[in-house]
Design an enzyme around this catalytic site. Structure first.
Site, PDB file in Angstrom:
ATOM      1  N   ARG A  81       0.933  -1.103   0.048  1.00  0.00           N
ATOM      2  CA  ARG A  81      -0.171   0.043  -0.073  1.00  0.00           C
ATOM      3  C   ARG A  81       0.975   1.282  -0.077  1.00  0.00           C
ATOM      4  NH1 ARG A  81      -3.582  -0.584   4.987  1.00  0.00           N
ATOM      5  NH2 ARG A  81      -1.592  -1.473   5.697  1.00  0.00           N
ATOM      6  N   ASN A  99      -5.979  -2.905   1.968  1.00  0.00           N
ATOM      7  CA  ASN A  99      -5.989  -4.448   2.305  1.00  0.00           C
ATOM      8  C   ASN A  99      -7.539  -5.050   2.342  1.00  0.00           C
ATOM      9  OD1 ASN A  99      -3.090  -4.597   2.330  1.00  0.00           O
ATOM     10  ND2 ASN A  99      -2.987  -4.275   4.596  1.00  0.00           N
TER      11      ASN A  99
END
Length: 156
Positions: A81, A99
């Site tokens: 990320r 996520n």
């Protein structure tokens, strides 16, 4: 023939052409004699300043698009990320990344078509250094009249 721009000079030699960037005090490796790639790289670098402005619209002559994505593989616990956010900001696209409970990473990218395509390729092939990308799915691709986000966010 030479065509000078703010970023450098296009040099045409017969049927071959190349782009020579202006010196910024550091060496830049370039692959000469690939005219299509040279134009693409020049186009991408010149979009940077335009894309970062908020409220960009199609009326300003840019086709904006939005695409949702989901990335499969070893993509959690490897700073995927964080690297995705950094790459999105570097390219000047906006959107988000998060996520999922299924062990994947999902999100949305918005920006000029060229930048979105580059980001899609990065998501499919590169990711974070410790990630392993098995598959990338892109869906809900659409043309949008204006950007719906101001920056690229990590959603927790």
């Amino acid at each position: 023939m030479h065509q000078e721009t703010e970023a450098g000079v296009f040099v045409s030699e017969g049927d071959k052409s190349r782009f020579a960037p202006k010196s910024s005090g550091r060496r830049v490796r370039m692959c000469a004699y690939l005219p299509g790639l040279t134009i693409l790289v020049f186009s991408l670098s010149s979009f940077g300043g335009v894309v970062r402005s908020t409220g960009l619209t199609m009326a300003e002559g840019h086709t904006l698009m939005s695409v949702d994505y989901e990335i499969f593989g070893k993509v959690q616990g490897v700073f995927f990320r964080k690297y995705t956010q950094a790459e999105g900001k570097r390219l000047g696209v906006v959107g988000w990344v998060q996520n999922t409970d299924q062990g994947t990473v999902q999100g949305q990218i918005q920006g000029p078509t060229v930048q979105v395509r580059v980001m899609q390729e990065w998501l499919k092939t590169k990711g974070s250094p410790k990630s392993r990308i098995d598959k990338a799915k892109f869906h809900n691709e659409r043309v949008i009249p204006k950007l719906e986000y101001k920056d690229f966010q990590i959603v927790k």
